[in-house]
Motif scaffolding. Structure first.
Motif, PDB file in Angstrom:
ATOM      1  N   ARG A 153       0.824  -1.213   0.000  1.00  0.00           N
ATOM      2  CA  ARG A 153       0.000   0.000   0.000  1.00  0.00           C
ATOM      3  C   ARG A 153       0.858   1.262   0.000  1.00  0.00           C
ATOM      4  NH1 ARG A 153      -5.215   0.534   3.894  1.00  0.00           N
ATOM      5  NH2 ARG A 153      -6.046   2.486   3.071  1.00  0.00           N
ATOM      6  N   ILE A 154       1.950   1.228   0.762  1.00  0.00           N
ATOM      7  CA  ILE A 154       2.768   2.425   0.943  1.00  0.00           C
ATOM      8  C   ILE A 154       3.889   2.516  -0.089  1.00  0.00           C
ATOM      9  CG2 ILE A 154       4.316   3.573   2.594  1.00  0.00           C
ATOM     10  CD1 ILE A 154       2.512   2.274   4.803  1.00  0.00           C
ATOM     11  N   GLY A 155       4.260   1.363  -0.658  1.00  0.00           N
ATOM     12  CA  GLY A 155       5.301   1.364  -1.672  1.00  0.00           C
ATOM     13  C   GLY A 155       6.701   1.254  -1.118  1.00  0.00           C
ATOM     14  N   VAL A 156       6.855   0.476  -0.040  1.00  0.00           N
ATOM     15  CA  VAL A 156       8.168   0.210   0.543  1.00  0.00           C
ATOM     16  C   VAL A 156       8.299  -1.284   0.772  1.00  0.00           C
ATOM     17  CG1 VAL A 156       8.320   2.473   1.669  1.00  0.00           C
ATOM     18  CG2 VAL A 156       7.300   0.544   2.909  1.00  0.00           C
ATOM     19  N   SER A 157       9.477  -1.723   1.185  1.00  0.00           N
ATOM     20  CA  SER A 157       9.668  -3.134   1.504  1.00  0.00           C
ATOM     21  C   SER A 157       9.117  -3.422   2.904  1.00  0.00           C
ATOM     22  CB  SER A 157      11.151  -3.498   1.447  1.00  0.00           C
ATOM     23  OG  SER A 157      11.845  -2.880   2.517  1.00  0.00           O
ATOM     24  N   ARG A 158       9.127  -4.686   3.282  1.00  0.00           N
ATOM     25  CA  ARG A 158       8.571  -5.056   4.586  1.00  0.00           C
ATOM     26  C   ARG A 158       9.456  -4.610   5.747  1.00  0.00           C
ATOM     27  NH1 ARG A 158       6.286 -11.188   4.279  1.00  0.00           N
ATOM     28  NH2 ARG A 158       5.864 -10.661   6.453  1.00  0.00           N
ATOM     29  N   THR A 159      10.759  -4.458   5.513  1.00  0.00           N
ATOM     30  CA  THR A 159      11.660  -4.084   6.610  1.00  0.00           C
ATOM     31  C   THR A 159      11.319  -2.718   7.200  1.00  0.00           C
ATOM     32  OG1 THR A 159      13.448  -5.456   5.738  1.00  0.00           O
ATOM     33  CG2 THR A 159      14.063  -3.698   7.281  1.00  0.00           C
ATOM     34  N   PRO A 160      11.123  -1.664   6.382  1.00  0.00           N
ATOM     35  CA  PRO A 160      10.699  -0.380   6.971  1.00  0.00           C
ATOM     36  C   PRO A 160       9.353  -0.464   7.681  1.00  0.00           C
ATOM     37  CG  PRO A 160      11.483  -0.069   4.734  1.00  0.00           C
ATOM     38  CD  PRO A 160      11.377  -1.536   4.942  1.00  0.00           C
ATOM     39  N   ILE A 161       8.445  -1.278   7.142  1.00  0.00           N
ATOM     40  CA  ILE A 161       7.149  -1.449   7.809  1.00  0.00           C
ATOM     41  C   ILE A 161       7.342  -2.087   9.175  1.00  0.00           C
ATOM     42  CG2 ILE A 161       4.940  -2.684   7.731  1.00  0.00           C
ATOM     43  CD1 ILE A 161       5.016  -0.355   5.812  1.00  0.00           C
ATOM     44  N   ARG A 162       8.203  -3.096   9.238  1.00  0.00           N
ATOM     45  CA  ARG A 162       8.465  -3.775  10.512  1.00  0.00           C
ATOM     46  C   ARG A 162       9.022  -2.802  11.542  1.00  0.00           C
ATOM     47  NH1 ARG A 162      11.749  -7.500   8.623  1.00  0.00           N
ATOM     48  NH2 ARG A 162       9.958  -8.661   7.824  1.00  0.00           N
ATOM     49  N   GLU A 163       9.965  -1.945  11.101  1.00  0.00           N
ATOM     50  CA  GLU A 163      10.538  -0.953  12.015  1.00  0.00           C
ATOM     51  C   GLU A 163       9.484   0.076  12.436  1.00  0.00           C
ATOM     52  OE1 GLU A 163      13.577  -0.976  13.376  1.00  0.00           O
ATOM     53  OE2 GLU A 163      13.758  -2.941  12.428  1.00  0.00           O
ATOM     54  N   ALA A 164       8.649   0.475  11.498  1.00  0.00           N
ATOM     55  CA  ALA A 164       7.588   1.435  11.813  1.00  0.00           C
ATOM     56  C   ALA A 164       6.621   0.864  12.843  1.00  0.00           C
ATOM     57  CB  ALA A 164       6.839   1.815  10.540  1.00  0.00           C
ATOM     58  N   LEU A 165       6.267  -0.405  12.685  1.00  0.00           N
ATOM     59  CA  LEU A 165       5.338  -1.033  13.626  1.00  0.00           C
ATOM     60  C   LEU A 165       5.947  -1.141  15.019  1.00  0.00           C
ATOM     61  CD1 LEU A 165       3.708  -3.847  11.438  1.00  0.00           C
ATOM     62  CD2 LEU A 165       2.779  -1.602  12.036  1.00  0.00           C
ATOM     63  N   ARG A 166       7.244  -1.410  15.092  1.00  0.00           N
ATOM     64  CA  ARG A 166       7.902  -1.455  16.408  1.00  0.00           C
ATOM     65  C   ARG A 166       7.775  -0.102  17.110  1.00  0.00           C
ATOM     66  NH1 ARG A 166      12.557  -4.184  13.864  1.00  0.00           N
ATOM     67  NH2 ARG A 166      12.385  -6.426  14.244  1.00  0.00           N
ATOM     68  N   ARG A 167       7.992   0.970  16.352  1.00  0.00           N
ATOM     69  CA  ARG A 167       7.892   2.306  16.937  1.00  0.00           C
ATOM     70  C   ARG A 167       6.463   2.628  17.351  1.00  0.00           C
ATOM     71  NH1 ARG A 167       9.840   7.947  13.970  1.00  0.00           N
ATOM     72  NH2 ARG A 167       9.027   9.369  15.582  1.00  0.00           N
ATOM     73  N   LEU A 168       5.504   2.244  16.536  1.00  0.00           N
ATOM     74  CA  LEU A 168       4.099   2.515  16.854  1.00  0.00           C
ATOM     75  C   LEU A 168       3.642   1.721  18.077  1.00  0.00           C
ATOM     76  CD1 LEU A 168       2.802   2.575  13.195  1.00  0.00           C
ATOM     77  CD2 LEU A 168       2.753   4.513  14.778  1.00  0.00           C
ATOM     78  N   VAL A 169       4.143   0.512  18.236  1.00  0.00           N
ATOM     79  CA  VAL A 169       3.833  -0.269  19.433  1.00  0.00           C
ATOM     80  C   VAL A 169       4.402   0.434  20.662  1.00  0.00           C
ATOM     81  CG1 VAL A 169       4.335  -2.421  20.670  1.00  0.00           C
ATOM     82  CG2 VAL A 169       3.598  -2.502  18.275  1.00  0.00           C
ATOM     83  N   ALA A 170       5.639   0.925  20.561  1.00  0.00           N
ATOM     84  CA  ALA A 170       6.266   1.625  21.682  1.00  0.00           C
ATOM     85  C   ALA A 170       5.502   2.885  22.060  1.00  0.00           C
ATOM     86  CB  ALA A 170       7.711   1.983  21.335  1.00  0.00           C
ATOM     87  N   GLU A 171       4.862   3.526  21.073  1.00  0.00           N
ATOM     88  CA  GLU A 171       4.118   4.763  21.315  1.00  0.00           C
ATOM     89  C   GLU A 171       2.674   4.518  21.730  1.00  0.00           C
ATOM     90  OE1 GLU A 171       4.513   6.921  17.688  1.00  0.00           O
ATOM     91  OE2 GLU A 171       6.571   7.569  18.112  1.00  0.00           O
TER      92      GLU A 171
END
Length: 211
Positions: free
Chosen positions: A34-52
């Motif tokens: 959907r966003i046009g990136v690989s899964r690795t940036p999504i994985r890092e983004a989700l880690r940050r969103l969980v922390a927040e």
């Protein structure tokens, strides 16, 4: 902007604007496409969103979800926000500049226009109003803690739960906060802020069944 930063901003935006509602599963592959990136940036983004606190990992291990807060959890969020914002405005009362007070006045005026004409900018203006007070408080600890409550999706969508009377009451609080800060009256400002957040909670919870 890096791919990770772009993924974070995009997923965060989808959560905050309600595109991904509470209970939605945040699937790496679907979000990457959907966003046009690989899964690795999504994985890092989700880690940050969980922390927040904008995403959560359930005990069942079913991936990452948009939190679906219970009534009691929502009530606690608002209570904590009331305590923290009252503390923030107490600190701000002795530290705020004349320029910041004039900015708050301009924001209150703009929000009043929004309410009168049913404008779409209320949430943005309201967020800036509260951020200005938080900035004036000059507390790094509060600045780090507040986004976990203020930027939670349920808080950001509170505006849509308000009826006209609640919105008008909310903006009267904004104007009274400006008046209290002009006089550097910390007790008055804190009292108004507690009432302001209580108004937000009762507007939000009016359609919910208490446990």
């Amino acid at each position: 902007m890096s791919a990770t930063a772009r993924a974070y901003q995009a997923v965060r935006g989808l959560i905050l604007d309600g595109t991904l509602p509470p209970g939605s599963r945040l699937k790496e592959e679907e979000l990457a496409e959907r966003i046009g990136v690989s899964r690795t940036p999504i994985r890092e983004a989700l880690r940050r969103l969980v922390a927040e606190g904008l995403a959560a990992k359930p005990d069942s291990g079913a991936g990452v979800l948009v939190p679906d807060w219970s009534y009691r959890e929502l009530e606690e969020q608002f209570r904590l926000r009331g305590l923290m914002e009252a503390h923030a405005v107490t600190l701000a009362a002795s530290r705020i500049s004349d320029e910041e007070i004039e900015r708050l006045q301009a924001l209150a005026d703009a929000m009043e226009t929004c309410v009168a004409h049913k404008g779409d900018d209320y949430l943005t203006l309201n967020g800036e109003f509260h951020h200005t007070i938080l900035s004036a408080a000059g507390s790094r600890l509060l600045a780090a803690l507040m986004p976990h409550l203020v930027e939670a999706p349920v808080i950001n969508r509170t505006f849509h739960a308000y009826d006209q009377a609640a919105l008008e009451r909310s903006n009267r609080h904004h104007r009274e906060l400006v008046a209290a800060l002009r006089l550097r009256d910390a007790d008055w400002a804190a009292s108004v802020m507690r009432s302001h957040i209580a108004n937000a909670w009762h507007s939000w919870s009016s359609g919910m069944a208490a446990p």
